[in-house]
Design a protein around this motif. Structure first.
Motif, PDB file in Angstrom:
ATOM      1  N   ILE A 209      26.238  42.688  25.344  1.00  0.00           N
ATOM      2  CA  ILE A 209      25.852  43.320  26.607  1.00  0.00           C
ATOM      3  C   ILE A 209      24.947  42.365  27.375  1.00  0.00           C
ATOM      4  CG2 ILE A 209      24.673  45.276  27.680  1.00  0.00           C
ATOM      5  CD1 ILE A 209      27.254  46.068  26.272  1.00  0.00           C
ATOM      6  N   PHE A 210      25.259  42.160  28.674  1.00  0.00           N
ATOM      7  CA  PHE A 210      24.371  41.320  29.470  1.00  0.00           C
ATOM      8  C   PHE A 210      24.211  41.898  30.866  1.00  0.00           C
ATOM      9  CE2 PHE A 210      28.520  39.443  30.387  1.00  0.00           C
ATOM     10  CZ  PHE A 210      28.458  39.074  31.726  1.00  0.00           C
ATOM     11  N   GLY A 211      23.104  41.542  31.501  1.00  0.00           N
ATOM     12  CA  GLY A 211      22.793  42.018  32.829  1.00  0.00           C
ATOM     13  C   GLY A 211      22.719  40.874  33.815  1.00  0.00           C
ATOM     14  N   CYS A 212      23.022  41.191  35.074  1.00  0.00           N
ATOM     15  CA  CYS A 212      22.971  40.202  36.145  1.00  0.00           C
ATOM     16  C   CYS A 212      22.244  40.802  37.338  1.00  0.00           C
ATOM     17  CB  CYS A 212      24.389  39.787  36.541  1.00  0.00           C
ATOM     18  SG  CYS A 212      24.464  38.593  37.906  1.00  0.00           S
ATOM     19  N   GLY A 213      21.268  40.087  37.868  1.00  0.00           N
ATOM     20  CA  GLY A 213      20.555  40.503  39.070  1.00  0.00           C
ATOM     21  C   GLY A 213      21.013  39.680  40.259  1.00  0.00           C
ATOM     22  N   ALA A 214      21.177  40.330  41.416  1.00  0.00           N
ATOM     23  CA  ALA A 214      21.757  39.644  42.575  1.00  0.00           C
ATOM     24  C   ALA A 214      20.955  39.890  43.845  1.00  0.00           C
ATOM     25  CB  ALA A 214      23.211  40.078  42.763  1.00  0.00           C
ATOM     26  N   GLN A 215      21.304  39.129  44.861  1.00  0.00           N
ATOM     27  CA  GLN A 215      20.582  39.149  46.131  1.00  0.00           C
ATOM     28  C   GLN A 215      20.714  40.482  46.860  1.00  0.00           C
ATOM     29  OE1 GLN A 215      18.514  36.942  47.301  1.00  0.00           O
ATOM     30  NE2 GLN A 215      18.186  37.951  49.260  1.00  0.00           N
ATOM     31  N   ASP A 216      21.759  41.248  46.576  1.00  0.00           N
ATOM     32  CA  ASP A 216      21.948  42.534  47.255  1.00  0.00           C
ATOM     33  C   ASP A 216      21.097  43.657  46.667  1.00  0.00           C
ATOM     34  OD1 ASP A 216      23.276  42.844  44.880  1.00  0.00           O
ATOM     35  OD2 ASP A 216      25.240  43.295  45.751  1.00  0.00           O
ATOM     36  N   GLY A 217      20.191  43.320  45.752  1.00  0.00           N
ATOM     37  CA  GLY A 217      19.286  44.316  45.173  1.00  0.00           C
ATOM     38  C   GLY A 217      19.880  45.092  44.019  1.00  0.00           C
ATOM     39  N   LYS A 218      21.100  44.744  43.619  1.00  0.00           N
ATOM     40  CA  LYS A 218      21.787  45.501  42.573  1.00  0.00           C
ATOM     41  C   LYS A 218      21.712  44.800  41.224  1.00  0.00           C
ATOM     42  CE  LYS A 218      24.934  47.360  46.046  1.00  0.00           C
ATOM     43  NZ  LYS A 218      26.285  47.275  46.635  1.00  0.00           N
ATOM     44  N   VAL A 219      21.736  45.612  40.186  1.00  0.00           N
ATOM     45  CA  VAL A 219      21.794  45.133  38.805  1.00  0.00           C
ATOM     46  C   VAL A 219      23.141  45.551  38.242  1.00  0.00           C
ATOM     47  CG1 VAL A 219      20.747  45.246  36.508  1.00  0.00           C
ATOM     48  CG2 VAL A 219      19.296  45.385  38.553  1.00  0.00           C
ATOM     49  N   SER A 243      15.437  38.985  41.489  1.00  0.00           N
ATOM     50  CA  SER A 243      15.220  37.591  41.112  1.00  0.00           C
ATOM     51  C   SER A 243      15.243  37.377  39.605  1.00  0.00           C
ATOM     52  CB  SER A 243      13.880  37.099  41.675  1.00  0.00           C
ATOM     53  OG  SER A 243      12.819  37.954  41.255  1.00  0.00           O
ATOM     54  N   GLN A 244      14.945  38.441  38.843  1.00  0.00           N
ATOM     55  CA  GLN A 244      14.851  38.300  37.384  1.00  0.00           C
ATOM     56  C   GLN A 244      15.372  39.540  36.673  1.00  0.00           C
ATOM     57  OE1 GLN A 244      13.011  35.809  34.962  1.00  0.00           O
ATOM     58  NE2 GLN A 244      14.230  34.802  36.528  1.00  0.00           N
ATOM     59  N   VAL A 245      16.118  39.334  35.587  1.00  0.00           N
ATOM     60  CA  VAL A 245      16.482  40.408  34.656  1.00  0.00           C
ATOM     61  C   VAL A 245      16.138  39.920  33.253  1.00  0.00           C
ATOM     62  CG1 VAL A 245      18.292  41.446  36.072  1.00  0.00           C
ATOM     63  CG2 VAL A 245      18.885  39.580  34.515  1.00  0.00           C
ATOM     64  N   LEU A 246      15.675  40.835  32.415  1.00  0.00           N
ATOM     65  CA  LEU A 246      15.269  40.456  31.059  1.00  0.00           C
ATOM     66  C   LEU A 246      15.470  41.624  30.112  1.00  0.00           C
ATOM     67  CD1 LEU A 246      13.858  38.410  29.102  1.00  0.00           C
ATOM     68  CD2 LEU A 246      11.697  39.538  29.729  1.00  0.00           C
ATOM     69  N   PHE A 247      16.393  41.464  29.157  1.00  0.00           N
ATOM     70  CA  PHE A 247      16.528  42.454  28.093  1.00  0.00           C
ATOM     71  C   PHE A 247      15.395  42.273  27.106  1.00  0.00           C
ATOM     72  CE2 PHE A 247      20.995  43.259  29.294  1.00  0.00           C
ATOM     73  CZ  PHE A 247      21.019  44.642  29.113  1.00  0.00           C
ATOM     74  N   GLY A 257      12.807  42.162  37.963  1.00  0.00           N
ATOM     75  CA  GLY A 257      11.802  41.795  38.953  1.00  0.00           C
ATOM     76  C   GLY A 257      12.487  41.439  40.254  1.00  0.00           C
ATOM     77  N   GLY A 258      11.865  41.797  41.376  1.00  0.00           N
ATOM     78  CA  GLY A 258      12.543  41.598  42.649  1.00  0.00           C
ATOM     79  C   GLY A 258      11.713  40.915  43.710  1.00  0.00           C
ATOM     80  N   ASN A 259      12.412  40.526  44.757  1.00  0.00           N
ATOM     81  CA  ASN A 259      11.738  39.962  45.923  1.00  0.00           C
ATOM     82  C   ASN A 259      10.975  41.024  46.701  1.00  0.00           C
ATOM     83  OD1 ASN A 259      12.900  37.528  45.234  1.00  0.00           O
ATOM     84  ND2 ASN A 259      14.603  37.719  46.668  1.00  0.00           N
ATOM     85  N   GLU A 321       3.907  41.211  44.994  1.00  0.00           N
ATOM     86  CA  GLU A 321       4.293  39.853  45.376  1.00  0.00           C
ATOM     87  C   GLU A 321       5.704  39.571  44.890  1.00  0.00           C
ATOM     88  OE1 GLU A 321       2.576  37.575  47.046  1.00  0.00           O
ATOM     89  OE2 GLU A 321       0.698  38.685  47.240  1.00  0.00           O
ATOM     90  N   LYS A 322       6.411  38.718  45.610  1.00  0.00           N
ATOM     91  CA  LYS A 322       7.751  38.297  45.199  1.00  0.00           C
ATOM     92  C   LYS A 322       7.707  37.758  43.775  1.00  0.00           C
ATOM     93  CE  LYS A 322      11.287  34.881  46.465  1.00  0.00           C
ATOM     94  NZ  LYS A 322      11.179  34.018  45.278  1.00  0.00           N
ATOM     95  N   VAL A 323       8.592  38.258  42.922  1.00  0.00           N
ATOM     96  CA  VAL A 323       8.587  37.888  41.504  1.00  0.00           C
ATOM     97  C   VAL A 323       9.394  36.616  41.286  1.00  0.00           C
ATOM     98  CG1 VAL A 323       9.260  38.609  39.176  1.00  0.00           C
ATOM     99  CG2 VAL A 323       8.279  40.283  40.770  1.00  0.00           C
ATOM    100  N   ASN A 324       8.759  35.597  40.707  1.00  0.00           N
ATOM    101  CA  ASN A 324       9.457  34.360  40.365  1.00  0.00           C
ATOM    102  C   ASN A 324      10.041  34.409  38.956  1.00  0.00           C
ATOM    103  OD1 ASN A 324       8.953  33.109  42.800  1.00  0.00           O
ATOM    104  ND2 ASN A 324       7.086  32.101  42.090  1.00  0.00           N
ATOM    105  N   TRP A 325       9.297  35.030  38.018  1.00  0.00           N
ATOM    106  CA  TRP A 325       9.751  35.048  36.622  1.00  0.00           C
ATOM    107  C   TRP A 325       9.073  36.202  35.897  1.00  0.00           C
ATOM    108  CZ3 TRP A 325      13.102  30.923  35.694  1.00  0.00           C
ATOM    109  CH2 TRP A 325      13.694  30.901  34.423  1.00  0.00           C
ATOM    110  N   ILE A 326       9.765  36.766  34.908  1.00  0.00           N
ATOM    111  CA  ILE A 326       9.154  37.763  34.037  1.00  0.00           C
ATOM    112  C   ILE A 326       9.442  37.394  32.584  1.00  0.00           C
ATOM    113  CG2 ILE A 326       9.085  39.724  35.613  1.00  0.00           C
ATOM    114  CD1 ILE A 326      11.713  40.680  34.516  1.00  0.00           C
TER     115      ILE A 326
END
Length: 354
Positions: A209-219, A243-247, A257-259, A321-326
């Motif tokens: 199982i994997f997740g993907c985060g995208a510019q349209d705000g969707k996971v 900007s970030q997804v983390l299992f 985490g998002g912009n 604040e805009k999230v760069n990394w989690i």
């Protein structure tokens, strides 16, 4: 309220990683690299090339003192016990590296860059073994747990790809524009205004199982079955780009985490079905029960929207604040999420037990 880790950087922190012993590595603009202990105290600092930002940091899974870092087109191998000149350097990418991933046996390193190229470095023989490619910036690449020859990648070409190191072509590819969530009225999705540029990938501990985060705000959540992957679930995660997804280590608890300045915690187990204790056995059952399909390989199923799956965040952190990394770690027996943003400090928030 967040605890702030300060005095490690003077520039915006771009990336984080944590080793098995709880040491945290952070990379920042202008070549800054810092190692922190679990209390948030800097225990080592190094300035790599001032002209280049440190865009990715990854600890070796087999040797917790070994740290791979990317800055510009260069990958530097460092010993965190004594941060000084790199013990080894690789210069195999032609443009700035956006993401590094090392497989769990620590014999292959993947380096994705702004040209869309992914260089696979054989760490034992110290040479490039494969060169894989997206048609635009490759923003994220990650090896799958329990499968050291298998990796996933995504990019600003809106493509998500599954690779095996023995082949130069992807086993399976999906364009996120084809993953329409609004099945009733696909024209309302707004992809022309806000295309689903893929920013981040994370694989659950089961490896399937994997997740993907995208510019349209969707996971978007996918399941790998053999040499293909298909949609399991999709939901609106943020009002701006993800900007970030983390299992987390617990299967199917996902941090995003998002912009939009938010960090969200999701339990996606209800959307991906029963947790697999034995992925191999589950795959055998699927093969035995599956009817003959005429569907084209790699074409995704219709996605389940969060309205139908009722996926809501278990926790909302208004980071601001805009999230760069989690990243996630355990401090004093409790789970914490570490957040890097446009500032020079790391914010640390408590997490509920899964």
């Amino acid at each position: 309220m967040a605890v702030k880790w300060t005095d490690g950087h003077s520039s915006s922190i771009l990336c984080l990683n944590i080793n098995k012993e709880g040491l945290v590595a952070s990379g920042a603009e202008r070549g800054e690299l810092t190692i922190w202990d679990g209390k948030g105290i800097p225990v080592g600092q190094l300035q790599l090339c001032k002209a280049d930002d440190v865009t990715s940091v990854v600890f070796s899974p087999t040797c917790p003192t070994r740290l791979y870092t990317s800055h510009g087109e260069t990958i530097s191998l460092l010993d965190v016990r004594s941060l000084k000149e790199p013990t080894e350097c690789f210069q195999v990418n032609e443009e700035e590296i956006s993401c590094l991933s090392v497989n769990e046996t620590d014999n292959f390193l993947a380096a994705a860059d702004d040209s869309g190229t992914i260089k696979i470095i054989d760490l034992e023989n110290k040479k490039v073994s494969r060169s894989l490619r997206h048609s635009n910036i490759c923003s994220s690449v990650v090896f799958r747990p329990q499968r050291p020859q298998s990796l996933l990648s995504c990019g600003l070409d809106m493509q998500v790809m599954l690779w095996n190191l023995q082949k130069a072509r992807p086993l399976c590819t999906t364009n996120l524009q084809d993953c329409e969530m609004d099945e009733a009225n696909p024209q309302t999705a707004g992809h022309f205004l806000n295309p689903p540029l893929a920013h981040s990938l994370s694989v659950a501990s089961c490896g399937n199982i994997f997740g993907c985060g995208a510019q349209d705000g969707k996971v978007r959540i996918f399941r790998v079955t053999g040499v293909k992957f298909e949609h399991e679930l999709g939901f609106k995660g943020h009002s701006l780009g993800v900007s970030q997804v983390l299992f987390m280590p617990e299967a199917y608890w996902l941090l995003t985490g998002g912009n939009d300045g938010k960090v969200l915690l999701w339990d996606v187990s209800s959307g991906v079905g029963k947790q697999q204790k034995s992925p191999a056995k589950s795959l055998q059952r699927k093969k035995a029960q599956a009817p003959t399909s005429t569907k084209k390989e790699g074409k995704p199923n219709k996605m389940v929207s969060n309205e139908h799956a009722r996926i809501l965040p278990k926790l909302t952190i208004e980071h601001g604040e805009k999230v760069n990394w989690i990243s996630c770690t355990e401090i004093k027996g409790s789970k914490r999420v570490l957040v890097a943003d446009q500032s020079s400090s790391i914010s640390v928030y408590p997490l509920p037990e899964a």
